[in-house]
Design an enzyme around this catalytic site. Sequence first.
Site, PDB file in Angstrom:
ATOM      1  N   THR A   1     -11.656 -23.200  43.091  1.00  0.00           N
ATOM      2  CA  THR A   1     -11.055 -22.133  42.283  1.00  0.00           C
ATOM      3  C   THR A   1      -9.737 -22.681  41.770  1.00  0.00           C
ATOM      4  OG1 THR A   1      -9.663 -21.154  43.976  1.00  0.00           O
ATOM      5  CG2 THR A   1     -11.960 -20.503  43.989  1.00  0.00           C
ATOM      6  N   CYS A   2      -8.997 -21.870  41.032  1.00  0.00           N
ATOM      7  CA  CYS A   2      -7.754 -22.429  40.498  1.00  0.00           C
ATOM      8  C   CYS A   2      -6.726 -22.665  41.608  1.00  0.00           C
ATOM      9  CB  CYS A   2      -7.190 -21.556  39.393  1.00  0.00           C
ATOM     10  SG  CYS A   2      -7.009 -19.841  39.851  1.00  0.00           S
TER      11      CYS A   2
ATOM     12  N   GLU B   1      -6.610 -10.371  47.093  1.00  0.00           N
ATOM     13  CA  GLU B   1      -7.231 -10.293  45.764  1.00  0.00           C
ATOM     14  C   GLU B   1      -8.734 -10.522  45.922  1.00  0.00           C
ATOM     15  OE1 GLU B   1      -8.482 -12.937  43.873  1.00  0.00           O
ATOM     16  OE2 GLU B   1      -8.048 -14.627  45.185  1.00  0.00           O
TER      17      GLU B   1
ATOM     18  N   GLY C   1       9.692  -1.160  21.033  1.00  0.00           N
ATOM     19  CA  GLY C   1      10.274  -2.485  21.248  1.00  0.00           C
ATOM     20  C   GLY C   1       9.160  -3.485  21.495  1.00  0.00           C
TER      21      GLY C   1
ATOM     22  N   MET D   1       6.360  -8.410  27.537  1.00  0.00           N
ATOM     23  CA  MET D   1       5.932  -7.682  28.720  1.00  0.00           C
ATOM     24  C   MET D   1       5.322  -6.327  28.356  1.00  0.00           C
ATOM     25  SD  MET D   1       8.119  -7.771  32.085  1.00  0.00           S
ATOM     26  CE  MET D   1       7.859  -6.746  33.489  1.00  0.00           C
TER      27      MET D   1
END
Lengths: 270, 463
Positions: B49-50, B110, B185, B189
């Site tokens: 996996t990463c 996770e 704005g 994010m």
Amino acid sequence: MSLFWLRIAVSLYGLSMLYALVALLRRREILSRTTLPIAGVAVTLHFVALVEAFRAGGMAGNPLHQSESLLAFLMMLLFIGVFYLYRTTSPGIVVLPIAFLLSLSAALAQGAPPVISPLLRSGWIYTHIILILIGYSALFFSFIASVLYLLHERSLKRKDLNGIAGKLPALETIDNIGYRLLLIGFPFMTIGLIAGSVIAQMQYGASYFQDPKIILSLLMWGVYTVMLYTRWNSGWRGRRAALLSAFAFAAALSVWAANYFSGVHRFVSR
Amino acid sequence: MKLQLLGVNHKTAPVEVRERLAVPEWRLEEATRKLLQHPGVVECVVFSTCNRVEFAVASDTGADLHGFIRDYLLTDVSTLREHLYEHNGDDVVRHVFRVAASLDSMIVGEPQILGQVKQSYAIGKAIGSVHANLDALLSRAFSVAKRVRTETAIGSSVVSVASVAVELARKIFGNLQGRSVYVVGAGKMSELAARHLRSHGAGTIFVSNRTHESALKMAERVGGTAIHFDQLYRTADQADIVITSTGAPHAIFRREHGEMFMHRRKNRPMFFIDIAVPRDVDARMSQVEGIFVYDIDDLQQVVEANVSDRGREAERAEKLVEEEVARFKRRMQSLDAVPTIVALQQRLEQIRQSEVDRLRGRLGKLSPEQESAIENLTRSIVNKILHVPITTLKGFSGSDQLASTAELLRSIFGIENDASQWNGASGVTNEEASKRLHQRQEQSLAIHSDENEVAEPKPGSRH
């Protein structure tokens, strides 16, 4: 036989209430897994008990306790209905204890002497009682919803997400439940009151209007109407809605309690 | 049978090292095949996996995994050595359990990792590199992961700020389906948060920015509508969720705006996510009933609360894993007695048969009654002799004494120490072997010659 079934139902209500309280203290949702099947069986038995009581002589046995039992039954039906629509068991925290206490009172005190009133033999009176009780249950349920709404709103504002907010359904969902129940309950309450007035008019003439229970009922109906109107017109919810429904609920409670003072509702033959 | 695991993960190696070792998904099968052909390897599985690359094998005498990395990846292992970790035996069991349960993940709890492990398992099953031992190990790992997930709250909280925003919005609105989002704005994010909300069902997205150009660009990227900044107060009430991140030096949403919005919205709740510093939403705004304001610190706090919650739950999960490791070990060891018992029975049966044959030669023709009397007598002697050793072996199941006792019995009865202890080489699984054993004991029947394959290695397996 009716009493036998009722008593089993009461024990099962007690059991599911315990589960509900445990679930409240614990993190995981065991409420729906264990409580619902138990409550389902309890409601079925309760229904059997009600049918048998009715066949055995209607409400003549003891009208007050019979209607307690019926009210508990209706609240449980609403609880299960709300679960199927919204997949939430949170109202159970309040509904289960109430249903338990109401049906317990009915189950314990059924030995009271029968009341003989010609009124209780007419079909109208049952229509009146059932309609009014459905209205009560919906009103009470909606009151529970607005209290839960307040609690949830408070914890969201305080940014405390692991407390009660973590366990309750979304704010809008609670609001939706409360509003829908108000809408459902209103016609029942209205028609029930009209039916009651018709009966009283026939039975007692114009003087029935001075009966304390009837005056309170009308007051409660008034608050109910105001509540629906403000909700519909300016979307009142949260604190204001909770206050209004608390008021309506208090009125309903005193209406209920007024049975003890109301000549009309004592079913004493004059 | 020996279990080994060699690998790197996000804790031991920086991304530059991990990417050198990484096996892309489409090469996973090839890598597993190559590993299976490596000397000594009987069973194997590859996780990539990463955040990790790991090679796990079961072998009879141990396999040179460093050698495999060198050969397969054509990488100089010496520079990697400091990043590599190697586990053996029970540590492999523990490690695989922890990985599957997401306790070894960068974000503990996770859920993706389990899917990735399952994929490696499926590949191993398909090409036959996962059977007896690794199959038992991985299947157990999946149920351990499930236990951890259901018995601890480790996977129940979310971590990033964007997902906290979604979580909060859900607490207010329930279903995000059809909810409108107003981005004030055009920042990175806020765009991320808006995308996240959209991917969870949010409908219309409005974008407003002091320079309208940027608003137009971002609206195009997220599939929303750009609105002129001077229209802000006139339109903001249409949004259920407002994400604000302007560079304004003072608050742009104040209490009176909030009251106005609520009036126009007929008191339907409104959620402000303020990720600007200094803040765009006045602190008094949250006094308005029905308006919920979460600034960047609040979001961060929720994130941290979730993380520390996870720490506590992770401890519980670790305990659970330890329990499972011990259980798995016991199970493996208890099954370990089976080959020895089978071998003992075979050995004595062999002796009995040959002695009966010899006797038959001397006695000549026997009546069926005599034949069966001899058969019964010898069989019952063998069973009586075997009774105590077998019960003893079974009694030692799960304890450390099993291995030495089995060894002793083998040498006493002159049974050659073959490699089928953990049965990996025999082609018969533990379950099958014990089933056969059971049948034998139950029926007390003679062992047929075709069952001798239990102790014989399958032609296809390597030694």
